[in-house]
Design a protein around this motif. Structure first.
Motif, PDB file in Angstrom:
ATOM      1  N   VAL A 115    -109.931 -46.153 -19.410  1.00 39.72           N
ATOM      2  CA  VAL A 115    -110.362 -45.853 -18.036  1.00 39.72           C
ATOM      3  C   VAL A 115    -109.789 -44.517 -17.586  1.00 39.72           C
ATOM      4  N   SER A 116    -108.512 -44.299 -17.843  1.00 37.53           N
ATOM      5  CA  SER A 116    -107.866 -43.048 -17.452  1.00 37.53           C
ATOM      6  C   SER A 116    -108.557 -41.854 -18.104  1.00 37.53           C
ATOM      7  N   GLU A 117    -108.926 -42.004 -19.345  1.00 40.32           N
ATOM      8  CA  GLU A 117    -109.632 -40.925 -20.049  1.00 40.32           C
ATOM      9  C   GLU A 117    -111.013 -40.681 -19.443  1.00 40.32           C
ATOM     10  N   GLN A 118    -111.693 -41.740 -19.045  1.00 39.05           N
ATOM     11  CA  GLN A 118    -113.036 -41.604 -18.487  1.00 39.05           C
ATOM     12  C   GLN A 118    -113.025 -40.871 -17.147  1.00 39.05           C
ATOM     13  N   ILE A 119    -112.035 -41.163 -16.317  1.00 43.18           N
ATOM     14  CA  ILE A 119    -112.020 -40.570 -14.978  1.00 43.18           C
ATOM     15  C   ILE A 119    -111.186 -39.292 -14.915  1.00 43.18           C
ATOM     16  N   GLY A 120    -110.460 -38.987 -15.992  1.00 45.05           N
ATOM     17  CA  GLY A 120    -109.669 -37.768 -16.027  1.00 45.05           C
ATOM     18  C   GLY A 120    -108.501 -37.763 -15.076  1.00 45.05           C
ATOM     19  N   HIS A 121    -107.886 -38.920 -14.882  1.00 43.71           N
ATOM     20  CA  HIS A 121    -106.780 -39.029 -13.923  1.00 43.71           C
ATOM     21  C   HIS A 121    -105.870 -40.161 -14.357  1.00 43.71           C
ATOM     22  N   PRO A 122    -104.545 -40.008 -14.201  1.00 47.12           N
ATOM     23  CA  PRO A 122    -103.640 -41.125 -14.510  1.00 47.12           C
ATOM     24  C   PRO A 122    -103.933 -42.321 -13.624  1.00 47.12           C
ATOM     25  N   ILE A 123    -103.685 -43.502 -14.140  1.00 47.86           N
ATOM     26  CA  ILE A 123    -103.899 -44.711 -13.347  1.00 47.86           C
ATOM     27  C   ILE A 123    -102.720 -45.659 -13.486  1.00 47.86           C
ATOM     28  N   ILE A 124    -102.685 -46.615 -12.581  1.00 51.28           N
ATOM     29  CA  ILE A 124    -101.745 -47.722 -12.622  1.00 51.28           C
ATOM     30  C   ILE A 124    -102.555 -49.000 -12.788  1.00 51.28           C
ATOM     31  N   LYS A 125    -102.170 -49.844 -13.732  1.00 53.55           N
ATOM     32  CA  LYS A 125    -102.881 -51.105 -13.969  1.00 53.55           C
ATOM     33  C   LYS A 125    -102.226 -52.212 -13.150  1.00 53.55           C
ATOM     34  N   ALA A 126    -103.018 -52.869 -12.302  1.00 47.99           N
ATOM     35  CA  ALA A 126    -102.479 -53.967 -11.479  1.00 47.99           C
ATOM     36  C   ALA A 126    -103.630 -54.817 -10.959  1.00 47.99           C
ATOM     37  N   PHE A 127    -103.304 -56.030 -10.562  1.00 51.83           N
ATOM     38  CA  PHE A 127    -104.251 -56.987  -9.970  1.00 51.83           C
ATOM     39  C   PHE A 127    -105.351 -57.392 -10.941  1.00 51.83           C
ATOM     40  N   ASN A 128    -105.152 -57.171 -12.228  1.00 53.23           N
ATOM     41  CA  ASN A 128    -106.160 -57.591 -13.194  1.00 53.23           C
ATOM     42  C   ASN A 128    -105.807 -58.917 -13.856  1.00 53.23           C
ATOM     43  N   ASN A 129    -104.575 -59.389 -13.665  1.00 48.82           N
ATOM     44  CA  ASN A 129    -104.201 -60.653 -14.314  1.00 48.82           C
ATOM     45  C   ASN A 129    -103.858 -61.732 -13.289  1.00 48.82           C
ATOM     46  N   ILE A 130    -104.628 -61.711 -12.191  1.00 44.20           N
ATOM     47  CA  ILE A 130    -104.513 -62.752 -11.170  1.00 44.20           C
ATOM     48  C   ILE A 130    -105.925 -63.151 -10.745  1.00 44.20           C
ATOM     49  N   LEU A 131    -106.148 -64.447 -10.565  1.00 39.00           N
ATOM     50  CA  LEU A 131    -107.457 -64.926 -10.130  1.00 39.00           C
ATOM     51  C   LEU A 131    -107.720 -64.548  -8.676  1.00 39.00           C
ATOM     52  N   ALA A 132    -108.985 -64.386  -8.332  1.00 42.37           N
ATOM     53  CA  ALA A 132    -109.351 -64.005  -6.972  1.00 42.37           C
ATOM     54  C   ALA A 132    -108.865 -65.037  -5.953  1.00 42.37           C
ATOM     55  N   HIS A 133    -108.964 -66.336  -6.288  1.00 47.05           N
ATOM     56  CA  HIS A 133    -108.490 -67.368  -5.365  1.00 47.05           C
ATOM     57  C   HIS A 133    -106.993 -67.234  -5.131  1.00 47.05           C
ATOM     58  N   SER A 134    -106.240 -66.994  -6.194  1.00 46.20           N
ATOM     59  CA  SER A 134    -104.792 -66.828  -6.056  1.00 46.20           C
ATOM     60  C   SER A 134    -104.476 -65.630  -5.168  1.00 46.20           C
ATOM     61  N   LEU A 135    -105.190 -64.530  -5.395  1.00 41.25           N
ATOM     62  CA  LEU A 135    -104.957 -63.327  -4.611  1.00 41.25           C
ATOM     63  C   LEU A 135    -105.282 -63.547  -3.143  1.00 41.25           C
ATOM     64  N   ALA A 136    -106.351 -64.274  -2.880  1.00 39.47           N
ATOM     65  CA  ALA A 136    -106.792 -64.476  -1.499  1.00 39.47           C
ATOM     66  C   ALA A 136    -105.966 -65.520  -0.754  1.00 39.47           C
ATOM     67  N   GLU A 137    -105.540 -66.566  -1.450  1.00 39.07           N
ATOM     68  CA  GLU A 137    -104.983 -67.725  -0.754  1.00 39.07           C
ATOM     69  C   GLU A 137    -103.510 -68.039  -1.026  1.00 39.07           C
ATOM     70  N   LEU A 138    -102.939 -67.486  -2.086  1.00 39.12           N
ATOM     71  CA  LEU A 138    -101.622 -67.969  -2.520  1.00 39.12           C
ATOM     72  C   LEU A 138    -100.501 -66.951  -2.368  1.00 39.12           C
ATOM     73  N   GLY A 139    -100.712 -65.917  -1.589  1.00 38.86           N
ATOM     74  CA  GLY A 139     -99.624 -64.994  -1.283  1.00 38.86           C
ATOM     75  C   GLY A 139     -98.555 -65.694  -0.458  1.00 38.86           C
ATOM     76  N   ARG A 140     -97.317 -65.342  -0.698  1.00 40.14           N
ATOM     77  CA  ARG A 140     -96.175 -65.974  -0.013  1.00 40.14           C
ATOM     78  C   ARG A 140     -95.175 -64.905   0.423  1.00 40.14           C
ATOM     79  N   PRO A 141     -94.361 -65.200   1.457  1.00 45.27           N
ATOM     80  CA  PRO A 141     -93.331 -64.239   1.872  1.00 45.27           C
ATOM     81  C   PRO A 141     -92.329 -63.969   0.756  1.00 45.27           C
TER      82      PRO A 141
END
Length: 248
Positions: A115-141
């Motif tokens: 992906v970084s090579e395709q867009i010509g810019h460094p990237i950070i990989k995140a939020f790809n190994n969590i389910l959408a339901h977990s992201l939407a509903e299971l955040g905690r303090p």
């Protein structure tokens, strides 16, 4: 913070909603233009934009589109992005399910390096190994005993820390996943993928990833997912993802 989000599907849309609720200035875009995203933007208090409008002036960009669409992004999209503004890649490669085959990835190139090579810019990989339901509903303090972890990989320490701060802000424990070249450890089919682990278990799972093993495991995941029926519960999916590795 001024945040541009390209792609408002299950992950990108959830992040847009959470970050807007946290008080950030969020611009959202997809491939169809500003008017197509206006209803969603109005709903969450964000600003509708096209891709260039989402990136222009952003302090952080979230790219949440299928990998097959990455190569179709405008070649000049990130030319004016501040060099200190991280780009988060939330995407995953799902050959034979959603994405057409990409030969370099099939040959083992790390997804986010591609992906970084395709867009010509460094990237950070995140939020790809969590389910959408977990992201939407299971955040905690912060400090909650049942807080789910999210892996963050990248090469620039400052950019990575900014993204880890965002992960923490929206309710999850950030875990350093290493350099971008090591982000294969959080790709689909690895032990850390979509298992709702806490930080300790996430670190363990990242360390247990075996090079080259994920594609065959992912096929087993698809097989077992099909056996869950038409309406599997969130717990069913998490347990299935964990069992694929515990059965090894």
């Amino acid at each position: 913070m001024k945040i541009g989000i390209i792609g408002i599907g299950s992950i990108g849309g959830t992040l847009a909603r959470k970050l807007s609720e946290s008080g950030h200035e969020v611009r959202v875009a997809n491939s169809k233009g500003a008017e197509a995203v206006r209803p969603f933007a109005d709903e969450i208090g964000a600003i509708p934009a096209n891709a260039h409008g989402a990136v222009r002036g952003a302090e952080l960009v979230i790219l949440s589109i299928p990998l097959s669409a990455v190569a179709e992004l405008p070649k000049d999209l990130f030319d004016e992005l501040d060099k200190n503004a991280p780009i988060i890649d939330t995407g995953n490669y799902y050959p034979d399910l959603r994405d057409p085959n990409i030969s370099e990835l099939d040959d083992g190139k790390v997804e986010s390096v591609w992906v970084s090579e395709q867009i010509g810019h460094p990237i950070i990989k995140a939020f790809n190994n969590i389910l959408a339901h977990s992201l939407a509903e299971l955040g905690r303090p912060s400090g909650s005993p049942d807080r789910i972890a999210v892996a963050v990989a990248g090469d620039d320490a400052q950019s990575k820390q900014m993204v880890m701060d965002i992960v923490n802000e929206i309710g999850f424990d950030p875990v350093d996943g290493g350099l971008l070249s090591e982000s294969w450890r959080q790709q689909p089919g690895t032990p850390s993928y979509c298992c709702d682990y806490d930080a300790e278990m996430m670190r363990k799972a990242l360390n247990e990833a075996v090079p080259g093993k994920a594609p065959s495991v992912l096929q087993e995941v698809f097989k077992r997912f099909g056996q869950l029926g038409s309406t599997p519960s969130h717990a069913d999916i998490i347990n299935m993802n964990r069992s694929v590795h515990s059965d090894d």
